[in-house]
Design a protein around this motif. Structure first.
Motif, PDB file in Angstrom:
ATOM      1  N   ALA A  27       8.393  -0.377   0.567  1.00 47.55           N
ATOM      2  CA  ALA A  27       7.521   0.720   0.155  1.00 47.55           C
ATOM      3  C   ALA A  27       6.069   0.260   0.081  1.00 47.55           C
ATOM      4  O   ALA A  27       5.153   0.958   0.533  1.00 47.55           O
ATOM      5  N   ARG A  31       2.989   1.490   2.419  1.00 47.59           N
ATOM      6  CA  ARG A  31       1.799   2.073   1.785  1.00 47.59           C
ATOM      7  C   ARG A  31       0.524   1.420   2.304  1.00 47.59           C
ATOM      8  O   ARG A  31      -0.448   2.110   2.635  1.00 47.59           O
ATOM      9  N   SER A  34      -0.098   2.498   6.023  1.00 47.73           N
ATOM     10  CA  SER A  34      -0.558   3.878   6.180  1.00 47.73           C
ATOM     11  C   SER A  34      -1.976   4.050   5.646  1.00 47.73           C
ATOM     12  O   SER A  34      -2.797   4.756   6.253  1.00 47.73           O
ATOM     13  N   THR A  35      -2.294   3.386   4.534  1.00 50.76           N
ATOM     14  CA  THR A  35      -3.641   3.498   3.959  1.00 50.76           C
ATOM     15  C   THR A  35      -4.668   2.840   4.866  1.00 50.76           C
ATOM     16  O   THR A  35      -5.751   3.390   5.104  1.00 50.76           O
ATOM     17  N   ALA A 208      -3.936  -0.581  -2.245  1.00 47.63           N
ATOM     18  CA  ALA A 208      -2.644  -0.550  -1.570  1.00 47.63           C
ATOM     19  C   ALA A 208      -2.196  -1.957  -1.207  1.00 47.63           C
ATOM     20  O   ALA A 208      -1.021  -2.316  -1.338  1.00 47.63           O
TER      21      ALA A 208
END
Length: 238
Positions: A27, A31, A34-35, A208
């Motif tokens: 996860a 994250r 994607s950030t 992140a």
């Protein structure tokens, strides 16, 4: 006590710790990816590349003995205190995005820590050899001790102590990484490389990234807890 003999070690309920650790790591990785991808599409107003920003930040702190180099891979950015180099990945070195500049600044934060003798960084560097040996040798030593003398044997305890060094390394890593990000954001604003709105984007990218270190610590602690439950009990004299 041992979940039905040796078969229990392959099907015991403590596998939930491994699953939780893996999910947390996945996860966190998703994250940060994607950030970074989101804000890698946002070009900085200064138009500086990650490499240019890194050099300017280092020079602003009077650091001239650290080189900025490109390195292959994606998000493989790191600072190497042995060679005094800030190594930036392909997606950061030549990119003018706020994400790239934020990552480059974070690595410069480590160079600044090294330059000022930041104690947690020194401690982490000192722990690295022992933590590497501990993480690799712990399980074989634990299994050897278990098969020879059962749970709670001296070898098992030694193995658990060795694995604890990996936990200690992850624990010390947290303040090092958080401090590097804080230095990066503050300096980017002070030097004028990024504006206020751009800095907010950079904070999200670095925030992140910080989650990956938190997840790594949690996964390592869970693995240690599992080993303690399985092998750290008192010897079975039956």
């Amino acid at each position: 006590m041992y979940y039905g003999g040796m078969m229990g070690y392959y099907m015991d309920p403590t596998w939930i710790f491994v699953i939780i650790g893996a999910l947390l790591s996945m996860a966190a990785s998703a994250r940060v990816t994607s950030t970074f991808n989101k804000y890698s599409k946002v070009r900085s107003m200064s138009g500086m590349t990650g490499a240019e920003a890194a050099k300017r930040l280092l020079n602003s702190q009077g650091i001239y003995d650290v080189q900025v180099r490109p390195v292959s891979g994606r998000l493989s950015d790191h600072y190497d205190p042995r060679t005094k180099t800030v190594n930036l990945s392909d997606s950061v070195y030549d990119s003018t995005s706020v994400a790239a500049i934020g990552v480059a600044a974070h690595e410069c934060g480590h160079a600044m820590q090294d330059n000022t003798g930041y104690v947690p960084l020194k401690l982490r560097g000192a722990i690295v050899p022992a933590a590497n040996i501990g993480s690799q040798a712990a399980l074989p030593i634990i299994l050897l001790g278990f098969f020879i003398s059962g749970a709670g044997s001296p070898l098992v305890n030694i193995g658990l102590i060795l694995f604890s060094l990996a936990v200690l390394f992850q624990l010390v890593t947290l303040p090092v990484e958080f401090n590097a990000s804080r230095r990066a954001v503050v300096l980017l604003g002070q030097v004028g490389i990024l504006g206020d709105e751009e800095l907010s984007h950079t904070r999200k990218v670095l925030g992140a990234a910080a989650l990956t270190y938190v997840a790594a610590l949690a996964a390592t602690v869970l693995q240690l807890l599992r080993l303690v439950i399985l092998f750290g009990g008192r010897r079975d004299n039956d």
